[in-house]
Design a protein around this motif. Structure first.
Motif, PDB file in Angstrom:
ATOM      1  N   ASN A  19      -2.037  76.475 -35.222  1.00 56.73           N
ATOM      2  CA  ASN A  19      -2.971  76.870 -36.183  1.00 56.73           C
ATOM      3  C   ASN A  19      -3.396  75.858 -37.042  1.00 56.73           C
ATOM      4  N   PRO A  20      -4.416  75.914 -38.042  1.00 59.23           N
ATOM      5  CA  PRO A  20      -4.543  74.827 -38.934  1.00 59.23           C
ATOM      6  C   PRO A  20      -3.524  74.606 -39.831  1.00 59.23           C
ATOM      7  N   TRP A  21      -2.720  75.585 -40.233  1.00 54.00           N
ATOM      8  CA  TRP A  21      -1.572  75.258 -41.209  1.00 54.00           C
ATOM      9  C   TRP A  21      -0.835  74.208 -40.365  1.00 54.00           C
ATOM     10  N   GLN A  22      -0.341  74.549 -39.070  1.00 56.84           N
ATOM     11  CA  GLN A  22       0.476  73.911 -38.157  1.00 56.84           C
ATOM     12  C   GLN A  22      -0.059  72.457 -38.107  1.00 56.84           C
ATOM     13  N   TYR A  26       1.619  68.847 -38.875  1.00 56.45           N
ATOM     14  CA  TYR A  26       1.918  67.481 -38.220  1.00 56.45           C
ATOM     15  C   TYR A  26       1.356  66.378 -38.753  1.00 56.45           C
ATOM     16  N   ARG A  27       0.213  66.412 -39.337  1.00 57.37           N
ATOM     17  CA  ARG A  27      -0.610  65.339 -39.844  1.00 57.37           C
ATOM     18  C   ARG A  27       0.337  64.851 -41.078  1.00 57.37           C
ATOM     19  N   ALA A  28       0.886  65.688 -41.811  1.00 56.76           N
ATOM     20  CA  ALA A  28       1.481  65.229 -43.179  1.00 56.76           C
ATOM     21  C   ALA A  28       3.054  64.602 -42.761  1.00 56.76           C
ATOM     22  N   VAL A  49       7.496  77.043 -40.155  1.00 57.68           N
ATOM     23  CA  VAL A  49       6.294  76.809 -39.466  1.00 57.68           C
ATOM     24  C   VAL A  49       6.122  76.563 -38.041  1.00 57.68           C
ATOM     25  N   PRO A  50       7.210  76.023 -37.516  1.00 54.06           N
ATOM     26  CA  PRO A  50       7.257  76.007 -35.783  1.00 54.06           C
ATOM     27  C   PRO A  50       6.974  77.592 -35.149  1.00 54.06           C
ATOM     28  N   ASP A  54       5.264  81.156 -41.376  1.00 48.22           N
ATOM     29  CA  ASP A  54       5.423  80.590 -42.899  1.00 48.22           C
ATOM     30  C   ASP A  54       4.467  81.229 -43.930  1.00 48.22           C
ATOM     31  N   ILE A  55       4.731  81.157 -45.157  1.00 46.27           N
ATOM     32  CA  ILE A  55       3.652  81.651 -46.165  1.00 46.27           C
ATOM     33  C   ILE A  55       3.694  80.369 -47.341  1.00 46.27           C
TER      34      ILE A  55
END
Length: 196
Positions: A19-22, A26-28, A49-50, A54-55
């Motif tokens: 998803n966009p959060w994951q 990844y990018r961070a 997160v995996p 996550d919240i």
């Protein structure tokens, strides 16, 4: 071992398809270079997160295998590489007879915690909890994932949220750790209780 469990051990590339959060995680983590820096210690991203539970405010937890004789090298690596990050802290203490080293800091708004223990990652509680939770979420589908998120938003930590949802008694951390060795049939029977 499922293909997703193999992905967990292989790195963080599977987050690219998430998803966009994951994808942002990844990018961070790539910008930070954390997986490359920790490469000799078999780093694995564990936690919410995996699993896509996550919240806002969830940590990014990375577990590492640090053999006892390399503990000072690992400490120096954490301090030297991440010591200039916002709110950096380092602590080491014995838990259940094993040295546990933790580097904690903030990076681009994320709280990152790096754990080092003298155990292979697959034997560490953080990894085993995540794998069991992944297996359970595969059985519970999206309703289970939403229920866990809802409990976390109410203030429950991840393992107690699973224990609450599954009506487990006793220490949720121990219960989930023990379930790592359960068969698919045992996990399926437990998940089926929710529809009774």
């Amino acid at each position: 071992m499922s293909s997703r469990e193999q992905d967990f051990l292989a790195g963080i590339d599977y987050l690219i398809e998430g998803n966009p959060w994951q994808q942002e995680v990844y990018r961070a983590l790539c910008r930070l270079g954390v997986m490359e820096v920790l490469g000799p210690y078999q780093p694995v991203l564990v936690g919410t997160v995996p699993l896509d539970v996550d919240i806002p405010g969830s940590d990014l937890d990375v577990v590492c295998h640090v053999e006892q004789e390399r503990r000072e090298v690992f400490e120096a690596l954490l301090k030297g590489t991440f010591g200039s990050c916002e709110d950096f802290e380092y602590a080491a203490r014995e838990v259940d007879g094993l040295l546990r080293q933790v580097g904690r800091f903030r990076y681009e708004g994320w709280v990152v915690e790096i754990f080092g223990q003298p155990l292979p990652v697959e034997e560490q509680n953080g990894y085993r909890h995540m794998v069991v939770e992944h297996r359970l979420l595969e059985l519970l589908d999206d309703k289970g994932r939403e229920a866990i998120r809802s409990l976390k938003l109410q203030g429950f930590k991840t393992e107690p949220a699973f224990a609450r949802l599954l009506r487990l008694e006793g220490d949720p951390y121990k219960e989930l750790r023990d379930m790592y060795l359960w068969s698919p049939e045992q996990l399926g029977a437990l998940a089926a209780r929710l529809t009774e």
